[in-house]
Structure formats: C-alpha cells, structure tokens
Design a protein around this motif. Structure first.
Motif, mmCIF file in Angstrom:
data_model
loop_
_atom_site.group_PDB
_atom_site.id
_atom_site.type_symbol
_atom_site.label_atom_id
_atom_site.label_comp_id
_atom_site.label_asym_id
_atom_site.label_seq_id
_atom_site.Cartn_x
_atom_site.Cartn_y
_atom_site.Cartn_z
ATOM 1 N N VAL A 87 0.828 -1.214 0.000
ATOM 2 C CA VAL A 87 0.000 0.000 0.000
ATOM 3 C C VAL A 87 0.861 1.262 0.000
ATOM 4 C CG1 VAL A 87 -1.947 -1.149 1.129
ATOM 5 C CG2 VAL A 87 -0.226 -0.031 2.532
ATOM 6 N N ASN A 88 0.224 2.387 -0.341
ATOM 7 C CA ASN A 88 0.926 3.672 -0.339
ATOM 8 C C ASN A 88 1.021 4.236 1.080
ATOM 9 O OD1 ASN A 88 -1.561 4.850 0.288
ATOM 10 N ND2 ASN A 88 -1.972 5.461 -1.817
ATOM 11 N N TRP A 90 -0.586 6.632 2.660
ATOM 12 C CA TRP A 90 -1.864 6.788 3.363
ATOM 13 C C TRP A 90 -2.449 5.437 3.736
ATOM 14 C CZ3 TRP A 90 -2.808 11.098 5.630
ATOM 15 C CH2 TRP A 90 -2.298 12.271 5.105
ATOM 16 N N GLY A 91 -2.219 4.456 2.883
ATOM 17 C CA GLY A 91 -2.670 3.103 3.185
ATOM 18 C C GLY A 91 -1.964 2.529 4.393
ATOM 19 N N LYS A 92 -0.675 2.823 4.518
ATOM 20 C CA LYS A 92 0.103 2.356 5.669
ATOM 21 C C LYS A 92 -0.455 2.940 6.963
ATOM 22 C CE LYS A 92 4.479 2.160 3.057
ATOM 23 N NZ LYS A 92 4.246 0.956 2.376
ATOM 24 N N GLY A 94 -3.441 4.220 7.431
ATOM 25 C CA GLY A 94 -4.790 3.700 7.628
ATOM 26 C C GLY A 94 -4.794 2.278 8.172
ATOM 27 N N LEU A 95 -3.872 1.460 7.676
ATOM 28 C CA LEU A 95 -3.786 0.076 8.140
ATOM 29 C C LEU A 95 -3.400 0.004 9.612
ATOM 30 C CD1 LEU A 95 -3.986 -2.915 7.301
ATOM 31 C CD2 LEU A 95 -1.538 -2.802 6.763
#
Length: 150
Positions: A87-88, A90-92, A94-95
């Motif tokens: 993931v990018n 923001w995904g990191k 968010g995760l």
C-alpha cells in the motif's frame, strides 16, 4: 574463535565480512522483534495484574499465553508487513489505525471466550494506543533494517 589472517604474498582476495542471514531478512528480524517485545510487554502487564490469560498453554510454567506471542503474533506481523509493502503512504497509516482499532474489539471477544481477562482499572483505549505505537515501531524497525523508505 579462530581468525584466519590474509597472507601478504597471496593472490587471493580476503573474503568480505558477511552479515548474519537473520539480519539480511528485514521481515524475519521485525517478526522476531515483535515477538520479543510482545512477550516482555505481556510479562510486565501480567506482573502488574492489569490483565491475565486464564486459558493458556503450560499454565504452571508461563503466566502469559506463549502460543499467542510465539505463534499467532509472528504470523500476524508477517502478514501486516507484507500488506504494508503493498500500500501507499496513506494506506500504511490507515492500516495501522485500523488494526489498532480492531485490537480492543478482539480483546473483548477473547474475554467472552475466556482467553483474556482485564483488571477493573484497564481501559481498552490503552490497547488502541499501545498497538498504534507497537505496530509503528515494528514497521519503522522493518524499514530501517531493510534500508527502506517508509
């Protein structure tokens, strides 16, 4: 330990020092750190009587659930690191927040199943912030040991 010295008149090049294969694998090193940290944190919090594990393997020997810290958590951290690589930025973030929010829910489920019990003074918000810090630390270590940009 014996050390072999390079002869000055030899045509052979000295072999470069090799890092241990353990440290060459950032995932393995991060999983090991996560397991170690979780074990010591559980020992600390169980020792302070903030929570306990009523059902655990080898209860006469261990006060913590070693099945979780030595099997379940390492597998989950391995999956976490794999997903983090997919993931990018923001995904990191968010995760990490999503998993940290999921932990108090899973703790409540473990309590219902009789696997986990908190003291009256425990707030599940502690688990949210604790896992937020824990997962962030593991990921920063993973990036650092693997010379990756987080």
């Amino acid at each position: 330990m014996n050390t072999v010295k390079h002869l000055n008149d030899s045509n052979l090049q000295p072999s470069p020092k090799k890092r241990s294969p353990f440290w060459n694998n950032p995932t393995l090193a991060a999983v090991f750190l996560a397991s170690l940290l979780a074990t010591y944190l559980d020992l600390f919090f169980v020792g302070k009587h903030l929570y306990q594990f009523p059902k655990r393997p080898l209860p006469t020997i261990f006060s913590i659930n070693i099945a979780f810290t030595l099997v379940v958590l390492p597998v989950l951290v391995f999956v976490f690191l794999w997903v983090m690589d997919q993931v990018n930025k923001w995904g990191k973030a968010g995760l990490i927040v999503f998993i940290s929010l999921l932990v108090p829910i899973m703790e409540k489920l473990a309590e219902v199943m009789g696997l986990f019990k908190h003291s009256e003074s425990w707030e599940h918000l502690y688990s949210f912030f604790g896992y937020l810090l824990f997962l962030s630390t593991i990921y920063v270590f993973y990036c650092w040991i693997g010379n990756r940009k987080g």
